[in-house]
Each structure stands twice: as structure tokens, then as C-alpha cells.
Design an enzyme around this catalytic site. Sequence first.
Site, mmCIF file in Angstrom:
data_model
loop_
_atom_site.group_PDB
_atom_site.id
_atom_site.type_symbol
_atom_site.label_atom_id
_atom_site.label_comp_id
_atom_site.label_asym_id
_atom_site.label_seq_id
_atom_site.Cartn_x
_atom_site.Cartn_y
_atom_site.Cartn_z
ATOM 1 N N GLU A 81 0.848 -1.183 0.000
ATOM 2 C CA GLU A 81 0.000 0.000 0.000
ATOM 3 C C GLU A 81 0.885 1.235 0.000
ATOM 4 O OE1 GLU A 81 -2.332 0.305 3.550
ATOM 5 O OE2 GLU A 81 -0.695 -0.356 4.829
ATOM 6 N N ARG B 206 0.908 10.395 3.215
ATOM 7 C CA ARG B 206 1.102 11.343 4.313
ATOM 8 C C ARG B 206 2.491 11.118 4.893
ATOM 9 N NH1 ARG B 206 0.829 7.554 8.268
ATOM 10 N NH2 ARG B 206 -0.696 5.879 8.017
#
Length: 645
Positions: free
Chosen positions: A292, A296
Site C-alpha cells: 500500500e 502522508r
Amino acid sequence: MFDTILIANRGEIACRVMETAQAMGVRCVAVYSDADAAAKHVAMADTAVHIGEPAPKDSYLRGDAIIAAALETGAQGIHPGYGFLSENPDFVEAVEAAGLTFIGPSARAIRAMGLKDAAKALMEKAGVPVVPGYHGANQDPEHLSGAADTIGYPVLIKAVAGGGGKGMRLVERPEDFAEALKSAQGEATTAFGNPDVLIEKFVTKPRHIEVQVFGDGTHAVHLFERDCSLQRRHQKVIEEAPAPGMTEEMRAAMGQAGVRAAEAIGYKGAGTVEFIVDGSDGLRPDRFWFMEMNTRLQVEHPVTELITGIDLVEWQLRVAAGESLPLRQEQMSIRGHAFEARLYAEDVPKGFLPATGTLTHLEFPDGCRADSGVRAGDTISPWYDPMISKVIVHGPTRAVALSRLGRALAATQVGGTVTNLAFLGALAAHEGFAAGEVDTGLIARDLEALVTPPHVSGVHKVAAGMQALGLTESGPETGFTLWEPLHRSVTLSREGDSLEADVQVLGPDCQHWQIGEDRLEARRVGGAWQIDGQDMPPVSQAGSVITVFDGYGIAFDVVDPLDRAASAAGDGNLIEAPMPGLVKAVFAEAGQAVKEGDRLAILEAMKMEHSLLAARDGIVAEVLAEAGAQVEAGAALVRLDAQDD
């Protein structure tokens, strides 16, 4: 560059962003809930705005209130930190619609990586290797079971909108698939509002290695890798950079895959591309697969900062303000090795149960970086993640850095709540970890050896007794009656065991102690106390609790003799809340027969769900709480009928 930014977060990451921004001359606006009115990040900020009640949905997840606070205070940009709204594309669009800059990636990039199945399809198209699995739209249980059979067991069921280990189940046998699927879908629905899952091949000796990437919207670079394999329940515990055993060939392949992933979605800002690596035969370029992308800043970003000398928050601010990437790929290099340990308020012997409490004492040693959002006197509340600090060290080699981590953890002092400090110290001293033999199953395999009670010596007991009787700062007349030295006694308790201690004070610099069969002498030498020739460890007291700062913190209770008779053994028929939290669900009904281990209720606290189980076979006498109720620690939830003798 921005004149003023708002940090749409709290705690450690809000403080971390402010440190860099304020050093760059940027004013910082904090937002806070009722529970955080006196928090460290509020005190650090140039100005602060109240945005709601303690529950995140009523404060830190209120995008409209946060944007209003930014406009009200003249902020030009909003930094989301991590968690809360940091990966919410709707919030990004609302920020930009208000004429503000989101200090992070675009809404389009976040959406592209927001669902694991869609992200994997996109990565395959971009030439990034992905784990064999099923990522399709057909969520029929029979179809998913068939996909698992095709992939081959063991398999992982993962929520497509997941994170933090929620909605994830390991299934090793076909006959266990249906129940695991139902459980994963239920948890995914509760946590994310989306029950969809994907199925992946489970790697038998997995390592979790991630690549830090940074983009300007068109081009991207990587800042090398971090190894996050040391995990428990899919939660990272100790991270390091670079990854042990990494080869230049493997690093180049993983770095390039990370860059391809970032450039495929026009990524802007700091992001992390996470890979699962098969470590069964060393690190090989054909044995890593995309898991994944976190769009951020990561919790573990400091280890990358220490090995590169780059401030990632500064880069975030500069790129968001319109500057190009500060460095090219060939201008960056690795210097030494770094570790980060996550210090939490949690009860490790009770299954890493999150804890609350007021920090009566908090001190970190020189020689480490401690990124923390709390101070002594602050309260670890049930509303938010119970992280106390990240303890981060750097050294010229992995061995030196690991030794420094061990020393830093041993010298860290926390009073007022239970912590995982001793557990972290045991991990830092683990022989396999020291040798670089890391994988995501290490903690589970060696948990019993890693969770050992501290050795409580006579020195620790005397130090606690001296503190309890106020004998650490004695004067010329301390302990004397008119005619002879005074005997004094105190009762201490540790984990249910009572300790009777008697002391004869022979003068301001000498005390004789009797604790059980042990006799010890405390003597002041050169202005400092020694107990049987050993330096007295530091102590801290809050109310009736005394913490001796040795062995990662050893706590004693001072027993009031007037209260002893009133102490009760407790009601063995009660199922109680182990911590403050929200009653998420109740499965028991009055008159219902239950078996030992049956799930009676679910308590949600510290961002996690905790199942409360029946301790024995019995009949439910009454249900004392309902779903949706906010309860305190120790609140009675379910009572069973008393057992016949």
C-alpha cells in the site's frame, strides 16, 4: 513561503510540525478539543482555536471547523499531520475550495491509493510488483473462498479501506475461511464503513520494508528505505533505517519501484510506499511486492531524517509553497543507522492493553531524540492514541545505534502510568534482532521471553520505603526520639504482594532497614544515598504510588493501614471495563447461558476494539451497560449468577 499555517492534528505530530515551521519563521495555529485544552501542542502554538468536544468526530474530524479556524487566524495552509483527516480527499478539496493550501498530496492522488484493491491494479499497470491475490469487486463469500483456494493457503483477508491492522485476518486452513471472512468484514464495517475485502498470498517469513518518497507533482525521488518488521498485531513497535541486510541491487530496485508508484499518481509531498518482502532467502530484488501507499508523513519518518540529514517537514512546507524538490536523487546518501521505538501507555502483560493516567514524571536522557506530545503533569486520555513518545537514536553503525537505543530506553523515566518501556528494552536486547534476523513474526514467536517481570531487589524496596517515609532528605534530627534512635515502619504493595518494611534511623547519613528476611543499610556518601553499596536509583511519588526508576520503572503502592481492612478481593462474577471507553456492543442477555471465553461485550478505547469475555461458564444475571454508553475503568458491564459452592 507561508506566513502562517494551521496544524489539523494534536499530540506528538502537531508538536513535531511546529518545531520545524517555527524554526523557519512560520507562525503556527493549533486546534484543540475540550480534552486537549492544556495540551503541549496548544502551549507550543502561536495561537490556538477550540474546535469541539473530546471525541474525534466532534473535534479533530470536523473539517469545517478546522477550515474556519484557519480562515479566522489568517493561515494560508493546513498541515494534516498523520491520522484524522490526513488521507481524506474530501477534506483536501474543501481546503482548496476555501482558498487555502493543503500541505500534502492532491485529492486525486489520495483517492488513487485509498482503496487497496484499486491501488494494486494501478501499481501493476505502473510496473510495480504486487502480491499474488484477488482484488476484484465480487464480494460473494463463495467467490472469495474460491479465490483463496486458487491463491493457495495461507492467505490474508484484508479490508480494502483498511489500515492499522483493522479488518485483517490470517487464514491457514480452508475450513477457517468463512468465519475469518465474516469477522474481518464486521471489523471493516465498524472501522471504515466499508465491508469489502481483498485476498492475498501470505508470505511465510515476511519483512515489512517501506520506501520514503517525495514528489513535486511531476517528479519524485526516494529517500531510501525503512525496516518496520518488528510488529505486534500488525502495529509497528521499533523501526529502523536502513534495512538490515539490504543490498545495493535490492535498494535500487525498491527505490525505483517507489518512485514509479509516486510518479504514476502525480504525487506531491511526503509519502511512503510499503512493500512486503520475502526474507526466507535473504533480500532479493525479485522477492518484494507492493502492499500500500500511505499518502502522508509516517510516524517513523525521524529515522529517515537522521540517516539523510533531511528535515521532511521542511521539505513538505517548501514544496507546498511552490518550490521544486530541494535535492536530486544523486545528491542524497545514507549516513549511519537509526532506530525509533514507540513508547506507549499500555499494559504489556495484559495483552498490550492501552492505559490511561496522569504522567507524574517524564524524563528522557541526553543522546536521544524524543518526539513527544506530552509533558509531566499531562493526562493520557481514553479519547486518543496512548503514545507517550518516540525514542529515536542514531549511530555510525547498526550495532552502535542499537546499543544507544538500549541505553536510552534504560534511562527513560515515566511515572504515573504503566508503559511498554520494559518490552521495548527487551526487544532492543533480543539476540536475533541484534543480528538483523527480523521478520514480522519475531515478537509473536518470542513473546514469552520478551514479557518478563522485572527483578525487584532489596535496593528497590528500600528506595521506595525511604521515599514513603520522607527519609531521602533527612536533617540532623531526623528519626530520633529524645533518648534513642527511632524505629519506623511502612507497608508497601507491589502487584498484590504486601511488603512490611522497618527502618532504624541512626543519624542523618545512616539507616538500617529490615524487609522480610533481608537486612540492608542505606548510607549517604558524598551527598548521595547508597543502599548496600549501590547507588540509590531515582524515585518519584504521586499520591500513594512510588516509582523507582530502575528496570524500566518499578511501581509500589504505599498502603494506608487504615484502608487495609477495607480492601476487597473483588467480585469474581463481574465483567468490568478494563479502561475508560465506549461500549460498542453488548452480546449478553439476562438468563443467557454462556461458556468460558464467550464474547459478552466490545469496548472501544484508544482507537481499538477490545472483546470482553466470560471468565467461566455460567448464567448471565444482569446486563449493566448498553451499547453507546461511555464508561469509566472498573465499571460493571455484565454480572453472572453466583456459583454454587
